[in-house]
Scaffold this motif. Structure first.
Motif, PDB file in Angstrom:
ATOM      1  N   MET A  20      22.102 -63.517  59.079  1.00  0.00           N
ATOM      2  CA  MET A  20      21.134 -64.212  58.462  1.00  0.00           C
ATOM      3  C   MET A  20      20.773 -64.193  57.178  1.00  0.00           C
ATOM      4  N   SER A  21      21.288 -62.943  56.364  1.00  0.00           N
ATOM      5  CA  SER A  21      21.327 -63.036  55.332  1.00  0.00           C
ATOM      6  C   SER A  21      22.302 -63.818  54.495  1.00  0.00           C
ATOM      7  N   GLU A  22      23.335 -63.961  54.813  1.00  0.00           N
ATOM      8  CA  GLU A  22      24.628 -64.758  54.467  1.00  0.00           C
ATOM      9  C   GLU A  22      24.214 -66.202  54.498  1.00  0.00           C
ATOM     10  N   LEU A  23      23.763 -66.517  55.785  1.00  0.00           N
ATOM     11  CA  LEU A  23      23.774 -67.892  56.085  1.00  0.00           C
ATOM     12  C   LEU A  23      22.636 -68.497  55.342  1.00  0.00           C
ATOM     13  N   PHE A  24      21.508 -67.774  55.056  1.00  0.00           N
ATOM     14  CA  PHE A  24      20.404 -68.304  54.555  1.00  0.00           C
ATOM     15  C   PHE A  24      19.924 -67.877  53.320  1.00  0.00           C
ATOM     16  N   SER A  25      20.606 -67.322  52.539  1.00  0.00           N
ATOM     17  CA  SER A  25      20.467 -66.638  51.188  1.00  0.00           C
ATOM     18  C   SER A  25      19.185 -65.923  51.078  1.00  0.00           C
ATOM     19  N   GLN A  29      16.991 -56.984  53.356  1.00  0.00           N
ATOM     20  CA  GLN A  29      15.643 -56.248  53.528  1.00  0.00           C
ATOM     21  C   GLN A  29      14.731 -57.321  54.229  1.00  0.00           C
ATOM     22  N   GLU A  30      15.046 -58.594  53.410  1.00  0.00           N
ATOM     23  CA  GLU A  30      14.026 -60.064  54.098  1.00  0.00           C
ATOM     24  C   GLU A  30      14.514 -60.226  55.367  1.00  0.00           C
ATOM     25  N   ALA A  31      15.775 -60.195  55.513  1.00  0.00           N
ATOM     26  CA  ALA A  31      16.414 -60.523  56.678  1.00  0.00           C
ATOM     27  C   ALA A  31      15.992 -59.640  58.126  1.00  0.00           C
ATOM     28  N   THR A  32      15.914 -58.546  57.499  1.00  0.00           N
ATOM     29  CA  THR A  32      15.545 -57.354  58.466  1.00  0.00           C
ATOM     30  C   THR A  32      14.331 -57.318  58.933  1.00  0.00           C
ATOM     31  N   GLU A  56      26.666 -63.508  66.965  1.00  0.00           N
ATOM     32  CA  GLU A  56      25.506 -63.088  65.686  1.00  0.00           C
ATOM     33  C   GLU A  56      25.212 -64.354  64.893  1.00  0.00           C
ATOM     34  N   LYS A  57      25.969 -65.389  64.470  1.00  0.00           N
ATOM     35  CA  LYS A  57      25.585 -66.242  63.885  1.00  0.00           C
ATOM     36  C   LYS A  57      24.561 -67.314  64.459  1.00  0.00           C
ATOM     37  N   TYR A  58      24.909 -67.601  65.891  1.00  0.00           N
ATOM     38  CA  TYR A  58      23.992 -68.361  66.675  1.00  0.00           C
ATOM     39  C   TYR A  58      22.513 -67.434  66.672  1.00  0.00           C
ATOM     40  N   THR A  61      20.681 -67.917  63.491  1.00  0.00           N
ATOM     41  CA  THR A  61      19.984 -69.289  63.180  1.00  0.00           C
ATOM     42  C   THR A  61      18.787 -69.304  64.270  1.00  0.00           C
ATOM     43  N   ILE A  62      18.832 -68.685  65.594  1.00  0.00           N
ATOM     44  CA  ILE A  62      17.852 -68.940  66.496  1.00  0.00           C
ATOM     45  C   ILE A  62      16.493 -68.044  65.754  1.00  0.00           C
ATOM     46  N   VAL A  63      16.875 -66.908  65.133  1.00  0.00           N
ATOM     47  CA  VAL A  63      15.770 -66.171  64.411  1.00  0.00           C
ATOM     48  C   VAL A  63      15.281 -66.797  63.424  1.00  0.00           C
ATOM     49  N   TRP A  64      16.107 -67.433  62.569  1.00  0.00           N
ATOM     50  CA  TRP A  64      15.812 -68.150  61.308  1.00  0.00           C
ATOM     51  C   TRP A  64      14.690 -69.379  61.758  1.00  0.00           C
TER      52      TRP A  64
END
Length: 81
Positions: A20-25, A29-32, A56-58, A61-64
């Motif tokens: 999530m951190s890598e995909l959505f910049s 901490q924020e991703a956590t 994990e990437k899927y 994306t769902i969490v985001w």
């Protein structure tokens, strides 16, 4: 729950957060925070619909998408004349 299961769950959560951190910049901490406040994280924990088997990437994306949906700016109500 066995020690192995705890280890695997921790690794899965960490991998989702990192993705999530890598995909959505966003920061780790924020991703956590986003991850652990999501309904999706709870569903993964409960092994609903075999979500824990997804990549994990899927899952990141769902969490985001859940995060974005829950944090949409509210539209002001228009008053009729």
């Amino acid at each position: 729950m066995s020690e192995t299961e705890l280890y695997l769950r921790g690794n899965k959560n960490a991998a989702i957060i990192t993705a999530m951190s890598e995909l959505f910049s966003v920061s780790i901490q924020e991703a956590t925070n986003i991850y652990y406040q999501s309904e999706t994280a709870q569903l993964i924990e409960e092994k609903v619909a075999d979500l824990h088997c997804r990549s994990e990437k899927y899952l990141a994306t769902i969490v985001w998408e859940e995060y974005l949906e829950n944090n949409k700016p509210s539209k002001p109500h228009k008053r009729g004349k």
